[in-house]
Design a protein around this motif. Structure first.
Motif, PDB file in Angstrom:
ATOM      1  N   SER A  41      20.103 -15.878  33.301  1.00  0.00           N
ATOM      2  CA  SER A  41      20.726 -14.707  33.918  1.00  0.00           C
ATOM      3  C   SER A  41      21.733 -13.999  33.021  1.00  0.00           C
ATOM      4  CB  SER A  41      21.429 -15.118  35.224  1.00  0.00           C
ATOM      5  OG  SER A  41      22.392 -16.123  34.978  1.00  0.00           O
ATOM      6  N   LYS A  42      22.125 -14.609  31.905  1.00  0.00           N
ATOM      7  CA  LYS A  42      23.129 -13.966  31.059  1.00  0.00           C
ATOM      8  C   LYS A  42      22.538 -12.728  30.391  1.00  0.00           C
ATOM      9  CE  LYS A  42      24.370 -17.099  28.187  1.00  0.00           C
ATOM     10  NZ  LYS A  42      25.029 -17.718  27.010  1.00  0.00           N
ATOM     11  N   PRO A  43      23.376 -11.811  29.920  1.00  0.00           N
ATOM     12  CA  PRO A  43      22.868 -10.587  29.285  1.00  0.00           C
ATOM     13  C   PRO A  43      21.836 -10.900  28.210  1.00  0.00           C
ATOM     14  CG  PRO A  43      25.230 -10.427  29.576  1.00  0.00           C
ATOM     15  CD  PRO A  43      24.852 -11.816  29.997  1.00  0.00           C
ATOM     16  N   PRO A  44      20.734 -10.153  28.172  1.00  0.00           N
ATOM     17  CA  PRO A  44      19.614 -10.510  27.287  1.00  0.00           C
ATOM     18  C   PRO A  44      19.969 -10.490  25.801  1.00  0.00           C
ATOM     19  CG  PRO A  44      19.288  -8.337  28.285  1.00  0.00           C
ATOM     20  CD  PRO A  44      20.431  -8.972  28.991  1.00  0.00           C
ATOM     21  N   PHE A  45      20.861  -9.574  25.398  1.00  0.00           N
ATOM     22  CA  PHE A  45      21.156  -9.492  23.971  1.00  0.00           C
ATOM     23  C   PHE A  45      22.033 -10.657  23.503  1.00  0.00           C
ATOM     24  CE2 PHE A  45      23.134  -6.159  26.556  1.00  0.00           C
ATOM     25  CZ  PHE A  45      24.433  -6.634  26.656  1.00  0.00           C
ATOM     26  N   PHE A  46      22.560 -11.453  24.423  1.00  0.00           N
ATOM     27  CA  PHE A  46      23.293 -12.655  24.041  1.00  0.00           C
ATOM     28  C   PHE A  46      22.346 -13.708  23.472  1.00  0.00           C
ATOM     29  CE2 PHE A  46      27.667 -12.771  26.210  1.00  0.00           C
ATOM     30  CZ  PHE A  46      27.833 -11.399  26.012  1.00  0.00           C
ATOM     31  N   LEU A  47      21.067 -13.561  23.757  1.00  0.00           N
ATOM     32  CA  LEU A  47      20.074 -14.554  23.333  1.00  0.00           C
ATOM     33  C   LEU A  47      19.258 -14.088  22.134  1.00  0.00           C
ATOM     34  CD1 LEU A  47      18.768 -15.485  26.922  1.00  0.00           C
ATOM     35  CD2 LEU A  47      20.520 -16.666  25.596  1.00  0.00           C
ATOM     36  N   GLU A  52      23.285 -12.677  16.811  1.00  0.00           N
ATOM     37  CA  GLU A  52      24.122 -13.863  16.636  1.00  0.00           C
ATOM     38  C   GLU A  52      25.334 -13.591  15.763  1.00  0.00           C
ATOM     39  OE1 GLU A  52      21.898 -17.209  15.321  1.00  0.00           O
ATOM     40  OE2 GLU A  52      20.699 -17.351  17.149  1.00  0.00           O
ATOM     41  N   SER A  53      25.116 -12.945  14.628  1.00  0.00           N
ATOM     42  CA  SER A  53      26.222 -12.677  13.697  1.00  0.00           C
ATOM     43  C   SER A  53      27.233 -11.716  14.334  1.00  0.00           C
ATOM     44  CB  SER A  53      25.686 -12.096  12.387  1.00  0.00           C
ATOM     45  OG  SER A  53      24.978 -10.886  12.628  1.00  0.00           O
ATOM     46  N   CYS A  54      26.735 -10.737  15.104  1.00  0.00           N
ATOM     47  CA  CYS A  54      27.628  -9.793  15.782  1.00  0.00           C
ATOM     48  C   CYS A  54      28.522 -10.519  16.790  1.00  0.00           C
ATOM     49  CB  CYS A  54      26.824  -8.722  16.510  1.00  0.00           C
ATOM     50  SG  CYS A  54      25.809  -7.691  15.449  1.00  0.00           S
ATOM     51  N   LEU A  55      27.921 -11.393  17.559  1.00  0.00           N
ATOM     52  CA  LEU A  55      28.676 -12.112  18.583  1.00  0.00           C
ATOM     53  C   LEU A  55      29.755 -12.983  17.957  1.00  0.00           C
ATOM     54  CD1 LEU A  55      25.757 -13.163  20.982  1.00  0.00           C
ATOM     55  CD2 LEU A  55      27.221 -11.155  21.125  1.00  0.00           C
TER      56      LEU A  55
END
Length: 1132
Positions: A41-47, A52-55
């Motif tokens: 359910s978490k925001p799709p772009f988190f996956l 990854e580098s942005c996060l």
């Protein structure tokens, strides 16, 4: 602070709004935490790997993210900025809501502190409760915010996308980012917020505090909260908390919740100086005390009363609830905090001691309280149910009972869920918890059912007692400012206008304005410089608290039920909920209370908050899914129990079948003979007579039937407890679940009773199956009033499904099983000569042959078995059987037509020259497959004979069940004449055949033949083939004389090769064929008889003894055939 400013501050209104707002913000934080902790359910772009580098970069640099100079790190964010904005807006605004909520809380708490408000739960209950709720809610919001692991990324990514899209940061980002950083260690920061003024507040000039109170707080360092206000509010709980934490023995000694302990006082009103405190949740008080002393811990070292209250609270629970399943591990969190503070070593020792006490004693303490409540509340419910009028004066007892049960259940749930390692796991498990849940639902239902009684009583109480007492108190007040006077005068005016007709006319009451005015009055009279102080006029507080409770009994009973008995916490402890239900199902004595679990699913709707509408579908799914699951399991267990008893009843009924009395009859007949007087053979068991199972020497011996009946009684009480209830706007009918399961189980049971074995081709006799089915049905019908299900509908639907080829689950039915068995076993062996149709016995009988069959055909085909078969299969099933029989008939007709076509030329010549012996002598040898024609026609005759027997059984059953319907059908059939239109005739005959009435023309056979599609053949050619088929049969009859089996048996009244079935085959096939081709049946049957007679006369001139071996028997066959044909001709 002046009185005018106290009125203008609107403390009551702000507390009300902020508490509701705080609950919404808290639920939003919870929802974000749950959403981001689940990969689904978490925001799709988190996956996404590209992110990854942005996060990592955003998380590391937060909140100082240089968007313009970090394009290499934030490239993926730039590409998807619009999508990120769209997706994260709700998340970001929720965090902004937290910040704004914090600002408003700071402002209000500083204002309250500046006003030097006096808090006492016993006097200004609403004011004190709202104040403590606000502190706890605010703390819970901050703690939950700190538990959202992705909070920095959510806020930082949104702001990056916002700056990329609009060219500047979001206006709230700077303060929001600072707030998130400050609360990385939430409790430490919170104690700093609440603690700086611990010493200063008592020394600071109050006028300075008042001046600070009206400055909008934009910096956390300006936050000011007086510990005296918090500790004073908490200390007012001391007496109440001690009283509510008494053990079961003290409750028992005080005869808590007992209406019959003092019979003379039974109708006296249950009143208290602090009505609302009597049903105040202990869990809520624990939350106030733990979190209050966490934030304002300074008083623990300076005030012994605070210390005692705090230690008592620490000894009660290991966990307290923040929101739903999110908890605070009380001792660990408190110890960690106090260990970092100077001068708190004694308090740390107190914490460790309290934790050990809680681990050792709290489990048993609450277990004993639950045991007491089971007895006390059951007595209360019984008395109130018997005398519902007592709900008027004793309504408080009902809400107290609900609150006590709710507190014990929630304590058990949160500790069961969180205490994973313990030496005493039994302290956190309760196999009898269902009884408490059931009693809670019973009290709730009782209050709802007799709400009119409650309203009538309390309306009179308000109008005839409360208003008079209030008037006296108001008149005796030494000081009463104008604003307070207006409010209290409105109280008297509202209460004086009440009358009983309002209840009788079912008018809706609304005292929300009165209660809000009392809340305002509490705020006005609790500030330090108020002319009228509530703590100096306790009588006013007491009577108003009483009036508020009485007003709630008129317009807010449902809200009171939710407040005191809401168990929606189960929606977030589903594993524990399911485990409790499974444990209850294993306890036979608890089965009657299992209905409480689906009923509690209706509470889940109370979890919904308007600030988090996206939760609604998920909560609804949880509620409906678990309600459905519980009822399915209950219905399944109940139907299993019913079917097990049915099986036992069937076994008992099976002992009464006639086949079991042969031994008894034999012994009785030979009783006087010497052989019977000899000792019985060793190893030969003595068979018990039916009824022996009821003889018991000791009633304590429990049989399997006793256990089943006991379980069924308990389950029936559960399933029949409520007719219907609602879960998220869905109306649930428990009886429908049971009906559905019983219907499905009965279907499977009937099929199982048939005992069909595809390998050995074994199946139960129809009469025995019918006896078993009747035993099942008889027992199920006897349960109708106990189960609450429509037994007639269950039986009707199940039996109706068994008349179809497949049931509602797509499984084979007895109709399919018996159809296949009769076709594949009985009729196939009849075709091969192993089974013979005996007209004398009106049944098929088996011929003794070694190793060819494993059943006695007469046991499955006599009149009684055909009648039983018709009763089981019904008209629909018999129609299906007929259709399958006709399919086999038409397959034989197809082969017969092929033989006719092969011999077409010869048959044409024979038809023209059958009276010329010399020419016939040369033509007959040219025919091929004559034996095959006779064999196939015999098979058709066997099938049609079996169908006639089945139809006869159906007619008898139909006449017995529907004589009023059979009469008109037979009468209608008699009106059909040869001159009647053929379509009308076939329609009438189809109706008659459905009722089992025999007809001259078989409509099923006509329809089956009509469905045969000939390749490129015209109707004229088909008609010609039909005519030649009769010629083929007629000239082939003499060949039967060469068959050794063509010998007429007087005992059987037939032939061992079933050729006596030829008559029925020839007549019915001819009638069907020529009806289909719209030709005269009489003409063609006459032609057949002439040719057959000539052929058999020529057999008399045959000199070969082998060809004339059974000439007399064949002549006898002709004598059988001719009367049948003549009768047919007469009717045609």
């Amino acid at each position: 602070m002046s009185l005018t400013s106290a009125y203008q501050l609107k403390l009551a209104e702000k507390l009300t709004i902020l508490n509701d707002r705080g609950q919404g913000v808290l639920i939003r934080m919870y929802n974000i935490k749950k959403t981001c902790s689940d990969s689904k359910s978490k925001p799709p772009f988190f996956l996404e790997k590209s992110m990854e580098s942005c996060l990592k970069y955003i998380n590391k640099k937060f909140p100082n993210i240089d968007v313009r100079n970090s394009t290499q790190h934030l490239g993926p964010v730039h590409r998807e900025k619009a999508e990120i904005i769209r997706f994260l807006t709700n998340y970001y605004q929720s965090f902004v809501d937290v910040m704004e909520f914090r600002d408003h809380v700071y402002e209000l708490l500083n204002t309250i502190d500046a006003c030097q408000c006096h808090f006492d739960i016993n006097l200004n209950f609403d004011f004190t409760r709202s104040y403590l709720d606000l502190i706890v809610t605010y703390t819970s919001v901050i703690l939950l915010l700190s538990r959202i692991e992705d909070r920095r990324i959510l806020i930082g990514m949104y702001n990056c996308a916002h700056e990329m899209l609009h060219g500047h940061s979001d206006p709230s980002f700077a303060r929001l980012g600072q707030m998130v950083l400050e609360y990385d260690h939430p409790l430490k920061k919170l104690t700093e917020e609440f603690g700086p003024h611990t010493k200063a507040s008592s020394l600071r000039d109050r006028r300075l505090i008042q001046a600070e109170a009206f400055i909008f707080i934009s910096d956390i360092r300006n936050f000011c909260l007086s510990p005296q206000a918090v500790s004073g509010a908490l200390l007012s709980l001391h007496f109440l908390f001690v009283r509510r934490n008494q053990g079961a023995e003290q409750w028992r000694s005080a005869q808590l919740l007992s209406l019959i302990s003092s019979p003379p006082a039974m109708i006296n009103p249950a009143n208290s100086d602090t009505m609302a405190c009597e049903y105040l949740s202990v869990e809520v008080m624990e939350r106030w005390i733990i979190i209050g002393f966490l934030l304002c811990h300074g008083c623990l070292n300076s005030n012994s009363q605070c210390q005692k209250l705090w230690k008592l609270c620490l000894e009660g629970s290991l966990y307290i609830t923040l929101i739903r399943e999110d908890v605070l591990q009380v001792h660990k969190v408190t110890e960690d905090l106090f260990s970092s503070l100077k001068g708190y070593s004694k308090r740390v020792a107190d914490i460790k001691e309290s934790k050990e006490h809680a681990i050792t004693n709290s489990g048993q303490f609450h277990c004993q309280r639950r045991q007491f409540l089971r007895t006390a509340v059951k007595e209360l419910e019984t008395v109130l149910n018997d005398e519902p009028g007592l709900l008027g004066p004793k309504a408080l007892f009902a809400f107290m009972a609900l609150s006590f049960i709710r507190d014990e259940v929630t304590w058990l749930v949160r500790h069961t869920e969180n205490v994973t390692k313990t030496k005493t796991p039994e302290d956190y498990a309760d196999s009898s918890i269902a009884e408490l849940l059931f009693l809670l639902e019973e009290i709730r239902a009782l209050v709802r059912r007799h709400i009119k009684v409650i309203q009538q009583y309390h309306l009179q109480y308000l109008a005839r007692f409360d208003v008079l007492v209030l008037s006296d108190i108001i008149q005796n007040l030494s000081v009463c400012p104008e604003e307070e006077s207006v409010i209290m005068s409105s109280f008297v005016s509202i209460l004086s206008s009440l009358n009983l007709k309002q209840v009788d006319n079912e008018e809706k009451f609304d005292f929300s304005g009165l209660r809000l005015d009392w809340f305002r009055l509490q705020a006005y009279t609790s500030v330090s410089k108020a002319p009228l102080h509530l703590h100096e006029n306790p009588d006013l507080a007491k009577v108003m608290n009483l009036i508020i409770f009485h007003s709630q009994m008129l317009d807010s009973v449902e809200k009171m039920l939710v407040e005191t008995s809401d168990l929606s916490t189960f929606c977030f402890h589903l594993r524990t909920f399911e485990k409790m239900f499974a444990t209850t199902l294993e306890e036979p004595t608890m089965l009657r209370y299992t209905i409480a679990f689906p009923l509690i699913c209706a509470h889940f709707v109370h979890c919904v908050h308007e600030m988090c509408p996206e939760e609604y579908p998920h909560l609804k799914n949880h509620g409906l899914h678990h309600c459905n699951s519980f009822l399915e399991d209950l219905a399944k267990q109940t139907s299993n129990c019913v079917l097990e008893i049915c099986a036992e009843q069937r076994n008992l009924n099976e002992q009464l079948l006639p086949k079991h009395c042969a031994t008894t009859i034999s012994k009785a007949k030979n009783k006087k003979s010497m052989k019977q007087r000899q000792a019985p053979r060793k190893g030969e068991p003595e068979r018990d007579k039916p009824g022996a199972e009821s003889h018991r020497k000791n009633r304590s011996l429990v049989t399997n039937m006793d256990k089943l009946h006991l379980n069924l009684t308990e389950l029936a009480l559960a399933m029949n407890h409520v007719h219907s209830f609602s879960v998220f706007e869905h109306t649930i009918f428990p009886s429908e679940y049971l009906s559905s399961h019983l219907e499905a189980r009965l279907n499977r049971a009937i099929v199982t009773l048939a005992g069909y074995n595809a390998t050995t081709q074994e199946i139960l006799r129809p009469s025995e199956l019918l006896a078993g089915v009747k035993a099942y049905i008889s027992f199920i019908q006897s349960l109708a009033q106990f189960l609450g299900a429509d037994a007639s509908r269950i039986v009707r639907n199940a039996l109706l499904q068994q008349t179809q080829p497949l049931d509602s689950s797509g499984e084979q039915t007895v109709t399919t099983l018996y159809t296949n068995w009769y076709l594949e076993s009985l009729l196939r062996q009849a075709s091969s000569g192993a089974i013979v149709l005996s007209p004398a016995m009106q049944a098929f009988i088996s011929l003794p042959r070694d190793g060819e069959q494993n059943f006695s055909a007469e046991e499955f085909s006599d009149i009684s078995e055909m009648r039983a078969l018709a009763e089981i299969l019904g008209p629909y099933g018999m129609k299906f059987l007929s259709e399958n029989l006709m399919w086999h008939v038409t397959s034989q007709i197809v082969e017969l037509k092929k033989l006719v076509v092969e011999n077409m030329d010869v048959l044409v010549q024979i038809r023209s020259n059958f009276s010329k012996p010399e020419l016939m002598a040369s033509l007959l040898p040219q025919l091929t497959g004559a034996e095959n024609v006779l064999k196939r026609m015999t098979i058709i005759g066997v099938i049609l004979s079996f169908r006639a027997m089945a139809q006869e059984g159906l007619q008898e059953v139909f006449s017995a069940h529907c004589p009023f319907l059979m009469g008109p059908i037979e009468c209608l059939k008699e009106f059909v004449t040869p001159d009647t239109d053929i379509k009308v005739t076939l329609s009438v005959f189809e109706l008659a055949c459905a009722a089992g009435v025999s007809c001259d023309i078989d409509p099923a056979l006509v329809a089956a033949i009509a469905n045969l599609k000939a390749d490129n053949s015209s109707p004229e050619e088909e008609y010609k083939v039909a005519c030649l088929l009769l010629i083929f049969l007629a000239v082939s009859l003499p060949l039967l004389a060469t068959d050794p089996s063509s010998f007429f048996s007087i005992e059987k009244d037939g032939y061992n090769n079933n050729i006596h079935c030829l008559t029925k085959a020839i007549i019915q096939v001819s009638a069907a064929l020529f009806t289909l081709y719209n030709k005269n049946i009489e003409t063609h049957l006459k032609e057949f008889l002439v040719v057959a007679s000539v052929s058999l006369l020529q057999l008399g001139q045959e000199t070969d003894k082998l060809k004339t071996r059974n000439r007399e028997s064949i002549s006898l066959l002709m004598r059988l055939k001719v009367p049948g044909a003549l009768a047919e001709l007469t009717l045609m």
